[in-house]
Design an enzyme around this catalytic site. Sequence first.
Site, short mmCIF file in Angstrom:
data_model
loop_
_atom_site.label_atom_id
_atom_site.label_comp_id
_atom_site.label_asym_id
_atom_site.label_seq_id
_atom_site.Cartn_x
_atom_site.Cartn_y
_atom_site.Cartn_z
N SER A 25 0.79 -1.22 0.00
CA SER A 25 0.00 0.00 0.00
C SER A 25 0.83 1.27 0.00
O SER A 25 2.04 1.25 -0.12
CB SER A 25 -0.95 0.03 1.19
OG SER A 25 -0.19 0.20 2.38
N THR A 57 -2.21 0.71 -6.09
CA THR A 57 -2.18 0.15 -4.75
C THR A 57 -3.41 0.67 -4.02
O THR A 57 -4.36 1.11 -4.66
CB THR A 57 -0.85 0.48 -4.03
OG1 THR A 57 -0.79 -0.26 -2.81
CG2 THR A 57 -0.69 1.96 -3.77
N TYR A 58 -3.40 0.60 -2.70
CA TYR A 58 -4.51 1.15 -1.91
C TYR A 58 -3.93 2.01 -0.80
O TYR A 58 -2.75 1.90 -0.46
CB TYR A 58 -5.39 0.03 -1.34
CG TYR A 58 -4.65 -0.87 -0.38
CD1 TYR A 58 -4.69 -0.63 0.99
CD2 TYR A 58 -3.92 -1.96 -0.84
CE1 TYR A 58 -4.00 -1.45 1.87
CE2 TYR A 58 -3.24 -2.78 0.03
CZ TYR A 58 -3.28 -2.53 1.39
OH TYR A 58 -2.59 -3.33 2.25
N GLY A 73 5.74 -2.19 0.82
CA GLY A 73 5.78 -3.47 0.13
C GLY A 73 6.46 -3.36 -1.22
O GLY A 73 7.40 -2.59 -1.39
N ALA A 74 5.98 -4.13 -2.18
CA ALA A 74 6.61 -4.19 -3.50
C ALA A 74 6.69 -2.82 -4.17
O ALA A 74 7.65 -2.53 -4.90
CB ALA A 74 5.85 -5.17 -4.40
#
Length: 127
Positions: A25, A57-58, A73-74
């Site tokens: 996110s 993403t969110y 993250g990624a």
Amino acid sequence: MFRTMLGGKIHRATVTEADLNYVGSITVDQDLLDAAGIYPNEKVAIVNNNNGERFETYTISGKRGSGVVCLNGAAARLVQKGDIVIIMSYVQLSEPEIAAHEPKVVLVDGNNKIRDIISYEPPHTVL
């Protein structure tokens, strides 16, 4: 018929952190999310002005007034601290709703503090 339109945008935010080990996110100062009409957990598109990356993403709510814009993250592999990004949400509108719709465009300074909020983007203008 529904069309996908810009709902809200945080324009030229500065990435304050990138946390590869977080689940995923983008964490954004809640004041910025509110100003753009973007909700926590809402899907957003991100554009990195420094390298041209575009990804989705969110959102996660960040501390109010902190100016935090942290890719987790990624997505942390697609940005570096100090990069300039555009964060956009979209809405589905029926054709009759489109005429009355005004997206919220939040302009921020280098510290991710709100400089202005506009509902349109003038053509050929650098904001």
